[in-house]
Design a protein around this motif. Structure first.
Motif, mmCIF file in Angstrom:
data_model
loop_
_atom_site.group_PDB
_atom_site.id
_atom_site.type_symbol
_atom_site.label_atom_id
_atom_site.label_comp_id
_atom_site.label_asym_id
_atom_site.label_seq_id
_atom_site.Cartn_x
_atom_site.Cartn_y
_atom_site.Cartn_z
ATOM 1 N N CYS A 247 -12.406 122.166 37.700
ATOM 2 C CA CYS A 247 -11.804 120.856 37.898
ATOM 3 C C CYS A 247 -13.114 119.696 37.552
ATOM 4 N N MET A 248 -13.191 119.327 36.160
ATOM 5 C CA MET A 248 -14.252 118.462 36.247
ATOM 6 C C MET A 248 -13.701 116.976 36.282
ATOM 7 N N VAL A 249 -14.373 116.576 37.354
ATOM 8 C CA VAL A 249 -13.837 115.050 37.677
ATOM 9 C C VAL A 249 -14.460 113.886 36.641
ATOM 10 N N THR A 250 -13.471 113.328 36.171
ATOM 11 C CA THR A 250 -13.880 112.513 34.808
ATOM 12 C C THR A 250 -14.030 110.826 35.220
ATOM 13 N N GLN A 251 -13.571 110.555 36.379
ATOM 14 C CA GLN A 251 -13.509 108.993 36.634
ATOM 15 C C GLN A 251 -13.219 108.817 37.983
ATOM 16 N N VAL A 252 -13.838 108.044 38.957
ATOM 17 C CA VAL A 252 -13.285 107.554 39.953
ATOM 18 C C VAL A 252 -12.386 106.281 39.938
ATOM 19 N N LEU A 253 -11.254 106.384 40.455
ATOM 20 C CA LEU A 253 -10.415 105.201 40.028
ATOM 21 C C LEU A 253 -10.559 104.113 41.274
ATOM 22 N N THR A 254 -10.107 102.929 40.737
ATOM 23 C CA THR A 254 -10.324 101.921 41.678
ATOM 24 C C THR A 254 -8.868 100.910 41.713
ATOM 25 N N ARG A 290 -23.942 109.970 36.751
ATOM 26 C CA ARG A 290 -23.374 110.098 35.562
ATOM 27 C C ARG A 290 -21.768 109.433 35.714
ATOM 28 N N LEU A 291 -21.252 110.053 36.868
ATOM 29 C CA LEU A 291 -19.643 109.713 37.054
ATOM 30 C C LEU A 291 -19.675 108.211 37.769
ATOM 31 N N LEU A 292 -20.533 107.693 38.400
ATOM 32 C CA LEU A 292 -20.401 106.235 38.461
ATOM 33 C C LEU A 292 -20.533 105.370 37.733
ATOM 34 N N LEU A 293 -21.738 105.551 36.482
ATOM 35 C CA LEU A 293 -21.719 105.098 35.298
ATOM 36 C C LEU A 293 -20.398 104.952 34.302
ATOM 37 N N ASN A 294 -19.881 105.961 34.328
ATOM 38 C CA ASN A 294 -18.704 106.688 33.432
ATOM 39 C C ASN A 294 -17.548 105.883 34.116
ATOM 40 N N SER A 295 -17.532 105.501 35.075
ATOM 41 C CA SER A 295 -16.321 104.599 35.847
ATOM 42 C C SER A 295 -16.265 103.593 35.941
ATOM 43 N N GLU A 420 -24.254 110.317 22.817
ATOM 44 C CA GLU A 420 -23.481 111.593 22.627
ATOM 45 C C GLU A 420 -22.472 111.893 23.615
ATOM 46 N N LYS A 421 -21.336 112.314 23.029
ATOM 47 C CA LYS A 421 -20.200 112.662 23.944
ATOM 48 C C LYS A 421 -20.098 114.116 24.072
ATOM 49 N N ASP A 422 -19.731 114.703 25.458
ATOM 50 C CA ASP A 422 -19.103 115.887 25.687
ATOM 51 C C ASP A 422 -17.796 116.458 25.222
ATOM 52 N N ASP A 423 -17.446 117.680 25.541
ATOM 53 C CA ASP A 423 -16.138 118.146 24.820
ATOM 54 C C ASP A 423 -14.881 117.274 25.566
ATOM 55 N N LEU A 424 -15.102 116.509 26.650
ATOM 56 C CA LEU A 424 -14.255 115.775 27.075
ATOM 57 C C LEU A 424 -14.173 114.287 26.713
ATOM 58 N N GLY A 425 -15.264 114.095 25.852
ATOM 59 C CA GLY A 425 -15.152 112.652 25.448
ATOM 60 C C GLY A 425 -16.107 111.614 26.392
ATOM 61 N N LEU A 426 -16.654 112.428 27.142
ATOM 62 C CA LEU A 426 -17.455 111.404 28.084
ATOM 63 C C LEU A 426 -19.030 111.433 27.545
ATOM 64 N N PRO A 427 -19.720 110.345 27.642
ATOM 65 C CA PRO A 427 -21.119 110.257 27.439
ATOM 66 C C PRO A 427 -21.878 111.347 28.308
ATOM 67 N N ARG A 428 -22.753 112.087 27.593
ATOM 68 C CA ARG A 428 -23.683 112.827 28.364
ATOM 69 C C ARG A 428 -24.775 112.177 29.178
ATOM 70 N N ALA A 429 -25.183 112.764 29.850
ATOM 71 C CA ALA A 429 -26.434 112.193 30.926
ATOM 72 C C ALA A 429 -27.469 112.416 29.832
ATOM 73 N N LYS A 430 -28.499 111.145 30.215
ATOM 74 C CA LYS A 430 -29.756 111.180 29.645
ATOM 75 C C LYS A 430 -30.765 110.999 30.900
ATOM 76 N N VAL A 431 -31.489 111.921 30.848
ATOM 77 C CA VAL A 431 -32.602 112.295 31.886
ATOM 78 C C VAL A 431 -34.024 111.825 31.405
ATOM 79 N N THR A 432 -34.417 110.824 31.741
ATOM 80 C CA THR A 432 -36.008 110.253 31.507
ATOM 81 C C THR A 432 -36.718 110.299 32.664
#
Length: 538
Positions: A247-254, A290-295, A420-432
């Motif tokens: 179960c891949m969490v895609t967003q934290v709801l507010t 990644r999840l915080l930024l995607n939310s 770039e997006k993953d299979d769920l349409g979420l932006p992938r993480a960029k690790v610098t």
């Protein structure tokens, strides 16, 4: 007994056979690794209604684990991540886990405590920042966790604040590589001990002692090595927690008031919602930011809990260079638990060294594929063909020492979202990531000491392998909401019913393996949530 991987024919759809599908639970925990497992057990045993969501499968050690280096790479997070910086990281098995148990299913089991100095880098050395807590705040939780999982260790540990004894006796016998390491240390006057390990030296509960199979990084089939998969998660389930793999969490709801109300997650092509009074992110150092930024929402345009701008910033790794030396007699690196001997004589800042902070050195075994992969990409250049083949044939004659080196935090080392997006349409993480000059000086010093130990034991240094291990930081704790993401309990400054509890809340990386500290922090956070539960759900 855990159910098998989601690819198993006939497995029921867990998301369609839910315990709390239509209820608002007390807490939803995202991630079932070192921290998430502890939180699930502690909160559910206190009577809270808990749902745990993990992007990976529920492993069954007896069926899903194998003494096979290649196939067991799947225990790591293999989804694509974009890497960048002067020293781009290799992502995957070496620094993250996937599935119930997270990275504890394939870590080496080294179970060190941080030292008091790890919490006071600014005060002692004028670098980084001090943690808002000290060693004394975690000491009772270190005690609790070590007793709970029966850590084996030496009667006397000569460094740091805790000197033993550990709940279970040290491992015996050791591996040939560990004895080699001890011989080299003794020749140079370097103190050493048997490593404290979350691996049993005698029976405990329903688990057997270790028999030195040596496949700790491939998942422990006999269950002699601790993981939250086999210890905390089953206890959480018995106490009433609902644990949902795949179960891949895609967003934290507010809600309209800005507080979190739950999460959305994807399972087998469908999206679901889990409502909760408290949301706890234990998804580890890349996926938590990644999840915080995607939310992000109009009220939180830069991502949740990010009014400070510090979400994703100042993440750290450990420098983990390996040094291999060839010996006239066989060492056989595959024998025994990977890490059975260690020294922390170089752990804290050494006057005249040219750098601040320090490192731990381990005698560290290696499987054949890891050995070949390493030497093929050593500092001396890429090796292939007949030379690589001949070196591989001589595998049994090599010994290895590895380092766990502190890396100082820098705001430009960060987790962001890529285009770039993953299979769920979420932006992938960029690790610098880029090393700083202090980090490089520390590495050079450690490589020199590792070579000295190997040669004092009778070997000839041949390969230095650049490597990293363990990720920390990116949502650091602090008392100042302008300079940090969470308080010392992992409670976000911006949203009181949103918690972060994993290695991302570390302020500094320390110079030792972090799992014990991650779990101690989780136990402390669980106590705080229990005490504050009424106010948090208002």
């Amino acid at each position: 007994m855990p159910v098998r991987d989601s690819g198993t024919p006939g497995r029921r759809d867990l998301a369609m056979n839910r315990k709390y599908a239509n209820e608002e639970v007390d807490a939803v925990i995202v991630g079932a690794g070192a921290a998430g497992g502890v939180l699930a057990k502690e909160l559910s045993e206190s009577g809270m209604r808990v749902v745990v969501l993990d992007a990976g499968p529920m492993w069954d050690p007896q069926h899903d684990f194998a003494s096979d280096e290649l196939s067991m790479q799947r225990l790591g997070w293999e989804d694509t991540r974009i890497v960048d910086g002067e020293d781009p990281l290799t992502m995957g098995h070496n620094n993250s886990g996937r599935g119930i148990g997270g990275g504890t299913t394939h870590f080496t089991g080294v179970f060190l405590r941080f030292h008091d100095a790890d919490f006071r880098a600014r005060s002692l050395d004028g670098v980084a920042e001090d943690w808002p807590i000290g060693y004394e705040d975690l000491a009772p939780y270190y005690d609790k966790i070590e007793k709970e999982i029966a850590v084996s260790g030496p009667k006397h540990f000569p460094w740091g604040n805790f000197h033993g004894p550990y709940p279970y006796p040290e491992r015996d016998p050791l591996s040939p590589n560990a004895y080699m390491f001890q011989k080299g240390c003794e020749a140079l006057g370097i103190r050493h001990t048997v490593a404290p390990l979350a691996i049993l030296s005698a029976p405990f509960e329903d688990r057997p002692p270790c028999i030195n199979r040596g496949f700790c990084n491939q998942g422990c089939m006999p269950n002699a090595k601790f993981s939250t998969l086999i210890v905390h998660i089953p206890k959480a389930v018995r106490a009433g927690a609902e644990v949902l793999p795949d179960c891949m969490v895609t967003q934290v709801l507010t809600g309209k008031d800005g507080r979190v109300t739950g999460v959305t997650f994807a399972h087998q092509g469908r999206e679901y919602t889990q409502k909760a009074r408290i949301v706890i992110l234990s998804a580890y150092v890349v996926e938590t930011p990644r999840l915080l930024l995607n939310s992000a929402t109009p009220r939180h345009p830069d991502g949740l809990a990010n009014s400070s701008g510090w979400v994703g910033r100042s993440f750290m790794t450990h420098s983990s260079y390996d040094v291999y030396a060839k010996f006239p007699e066989e060492v056989r690196l595959y024998k025994g638990t990977p890490v059975l001997a260690t020294t922390q004589d170089f752990y804290e800042t050494m006057p005249e060294s040219g750098f601040v902070r320090g490192y731990t050195l381990h005698a560290h075994g290696a499987r054949p594929l890891a050995f070949v992969k390493g030497i093929a990409n050593s500092q001396s250049g890429f090796m292939w063909g007949p030379q690589l083949r001949q070196t591989a044939i001589d595998y049994n004659f090599y010994g290895r020492v590895t380092m766990v080196g502190e890396v100082l935090p820098h705001p430009d080392n960060r987790i962001t979202l890529s285009d770039e997006k993953d299979d769920l349409g979420l932006p992938r993480a960029k690790v610098t990531f880029s090393y700083g000059e202090n980090d490089r000086r520390l590495i050079r010093h450690a490589v020199g000491k590792m070579s000295d130990i190997l040669e004092a034991a009778g070997g000839k240094t041949e390969f230095v392998i650049p490597d990293t291990a363990h990720l920390m930081g990116g949502c650091r704790m602090g008392d100042d909401p302008r300079q940090s993401v969470v308080n010392s309990y992992g409670q976000t400054h911006d949203i009181p019913n949103l918690f972060i509890c994993d290695a991302s809340i570390f302020v500094t990386s320390g110079a030792g393996n972090p799992t014990n500290t991650v779990m101690a922090l989780a136990a402390r956070t669980a106590d705080y949530i229990r005490e504050q539960a009424g106010q948090l759900s208002l």
